[in-house]
Design an enzyme around this catalytic site. Structure first.
Site, short mmCIF file in Angstrom:
data_model
loop_
_atom_site.label_atom_id
_atom_site.label_comp_id
_atom_site.label_asym_id
_atom_site.label_seq_id
_atom_site.Cartn_x
_atom_site.Cartn_y
_atom_site.Cartn_z
N LYS A 32 -15.40 29.99 -3.62
CA LYS A 32 -15.46 30.26 -2.21
C LYS A 32 -15.17 31.45 -1.79
CE LYS A 32 -14.03 25.58 -1.03
NZ LYS A 32 -13.16 24.59 -0.34
N TYR A 72 -21.42 20.18 3.97
CA TYR A 72 -19.95 19.55 4.03
C TYR A 72 -20.32 18.30 5.23
CZ TYR A 72 -16.98 22.67 1.48
OH TYR A 72 -16.48 23.11 0.25
N ASN A 135 -9.01 27.83 -0.28
CA ASN A 135 -8.51 27.31 -1.54
C ASN A 135 -9.25 27.63 -2.59
OD1 ASN A 135 -10.55 25.58 -0.83
ND2 ASN A 135 -9.20 23.66 -0.86
N HIS A 138 -14.57 25.10 -4.77
CA HIS A 138 -14.85 23.66 -4.47
C HIS A 138 -15.41 23.01 -5.84
CE1 HIS A 138 -17.30 20.31 -2.78
NE2 HIS A 138 -18.35 20.72 -3.82
N GLU A 149 -25.45 17.98 -5.20
CA GLU A 149 -24.82 19.33 -4.69
C GLU A 149 -25.48 20.33 -5.65
OE1 GLU A 149 -20.60 19.12 -4.54
OE2 GLU A 149 -20.43 17.99 -2.91
#
Ligand code: CDP
Ligand code: MG
Length: 160
Positions: A32, A72, A135, A138, A149
């Site tokens: 990310k 998302y 975080n 993913h 995805e």
């Protein structure tokens, strides 16, 4: 056919009859914007490769707002959705289809819980995550979502 291609097709256990979605050999990881922007990609890739994941392809992408919202979509309407989209469009990400046995299950174990404060010691999020939103990484949460995805970032790319 080169020896490399022969080796790869043995490792992927590729089934041309459309049953790939049933198996758990491929997943999607995204490093990310927090981790990619702060130069953590190399360390995270080292961790993933040490755990037996093979990188099938890689793309650095700066997601558009529409792209992040689409990726998302399952979280649309949740309180954190707008902020998550802001974050995921704040800088480039590194998207990678990864392969190994039990790929989805194992990558979820390796990345740790969503909130780095809850993530087991030594997991990617415990090591590199800054908070519940920022975080670091993913990972797909099911083999079917992994297929969707991977296609989101790598449609038309031959990963075999
Ligand atoms: O990424 P993971 O599958 O562990 O969590 P998720 O529930 O699918 O949420 C997707 C992402 O939204 C998380 O990885 C966080 O970046 C963010 N999130 C958040 O900011 N606040 C929450 N309460 C839950 C998730
Ligand atoms: Mg999720």
């Amino acid at each position: 056919m080169s020896p490399h291609r022969g080796d790869a097709s043995e490792r992927t256990n590729h089934k041309p009859n459309g049953n790939e979605a049933m198996s758990d050999t491929r997943t999607l990881a995204i490093i990310k914007p927090d981790a990619f922007g702060s130069g953590k990609a190399g360390k995270i890739i080292d961790r993933l490769e040490s755990d037996g994941f093979r990188i099938l392809a890689a793309r650095v992408v700066h997601l558009s707002r529409a792209g992040a919202e689409a990726f998302y979509d399952v979280h649309r309407g949740k309180p954190f959705f707008a902020s998550l989209v802001d974050f995921m469009t704040s800088g480039p990400v590194l998207a990678m289809p990864l392969e190994r046995e039990d790929a989805v299950t194992r990558l979820r174990e390796v990345i740790g819980a969503t909130d780095p404060a809850d993530a087991d010691t030594g997991t990617v999020r415990a090591l590199y995550g800054e908070g519940k939103e920022r975080n670091a990484i993913h990972a797909s949460d099911s083999p079917d979502n992994a297929r969707v995805e991977v296609a989101f970032f790598f449609a038309g790319v031959d990963l075999a």
